[in-house]
Design an enzyme around this catalytic site. Structure first.
Site, PDB file in Angstrom:
ATOM      1  CG  ASP A  28      -2.034  -0.981   1.144  1.00  0.00           C
ATOM      2  OD1 ASP A  28      -2.167  -1.654   0.104  1.00  0.00           O
ATOM      3  OD2 ASP A  28      -2.789  -1.092   2.132  1.00  0.00           O
ATOM      4  CG  ASP A  29       0.432   3.729   2.292  1.00  0.00           C
ATOM      5  OD1 ASP A  29      -0.779   3.724   2.027  1.00  0.00           O
ATOM      6  OD2 ASP A  29       0.882   3.572   3.439  1.00  0.00           O
TER       7      ASP A  29
END
Length: 263
Positions: free
Chosen positions: A12-13
């Site tokens: 993620d991210d």
């Protein structure tokens, strides 16, 4: 011969900052990450996307309502900056989210398409906001229209952090899972990866537990980073620990011991 269980490992991210992007790119090159979820709201996103396009891993839209500033003018009128997660959850559960969320989703989607040159391969949410009341119908409609899978937060497995896992399920996760089942929207059978992000947590022990708990086809989300921490990152130390383990021989050994292959 015992059949290996498949596991998707999604970072993620991506797009948040240089350290996060470096870590994710290195681990994808190693074959330790099999999907990448992209945060498109930071100004640096177009440049980050250029580096990502060289890989072949599925890339998704990490719909953001809690980090930085809105992309759309429609939502900026209500929120010059996104609220904290707790505030967002409270507004969602009370049915008091502002207008402009649908426009914000479309703006983030188009920002992904403009930089990558195609639609995302899947949809999820930064801090799981995609499952919240008032947000969930927007995501479900987009997933149906585009034929995309959505991250399942309705069945979140252990070990540990039972309260946090139940909160994720209760704050829209179970309703999201029901909607995906009834509408035929693709999703993994379960989610693993919930942790407290304390730098002293034994991340390897957590992953070994997740590998034991994960059914075939489950998704494990992670948050690696490499090098000097990105400014203002509250979980930088935990990211570094994830990076070290996921890139190590120990992770490969734990996959073999658990009878799991990355998919």
């Amino acid at each position: 011969m015992t059949q290996l269980r498949r596991l998707v490992v999604c970072a993620d991210d991506y797009g948040l900052g240089p350290a996060v992007d470096r870590g994710i790119l290195v681990l994808t090159e190693q074959g330790r990450i099999t999907a990448v979820s992209c945060l498109v709201t930071p100004p640096r996103w177009p440049a980050a996307a250029r580096a990502l396009q060289e890989g072949a891993e599925p890339t998704g839209l990490h719909f953001n309502l809690t980090e930085g500033e809105p992309v759309s003018a429609a939502l900026r009128g209500a929120w010059p900056r996104f609220p904290a997660l707790g505030t967002l959850i409270g507004l969602a559960l009370r049915g008091r989210l502002p207008e402009g969320l649908a426009e914000e989703f479309q703006a983030q989607l188009q920002r992904f398409v403009a930089a990558v040159g195609r639609a995302p391969d899947f949809i999820d949410g930064h801090q799981h906001v995609h499952a919240l009341p008032g947000v969930r119908p927007i995501v479900i409609a987009a997933a149906q229209s585009l034929g995309l899978p959505v991250r399942n937060t309705g069945r979140v497995l252990g070990p540990g952090f039972a309260f946090k896992r139940r909160v994720i399920e209760a704050c829209g996760g179970r309703a999201l899972l029901g909607a995906m089942r009834s509408r035929g929207i693709g999703h993994a059978p379960a989610l693993v990866g919930v942790r407290g992000f304390h730098p002293r947590e034994d991340y390897r022990a957590l992953v070994r537990g997740w590998l034991r708990a994960a059914p075939d086809g489950a998704l494990m989300f992670c948050h690696p980073a490499l090098g000097a921490p990105d400014a203002g990152d509250p979980i930088a130390a935990a990211r570094a620990g994830e990076m070290a383990y996921l890139g190590s021989d120990a992770f490969a050994e734990d996959l073999v011991e658990a009878g799991v292959t990355l998919a």
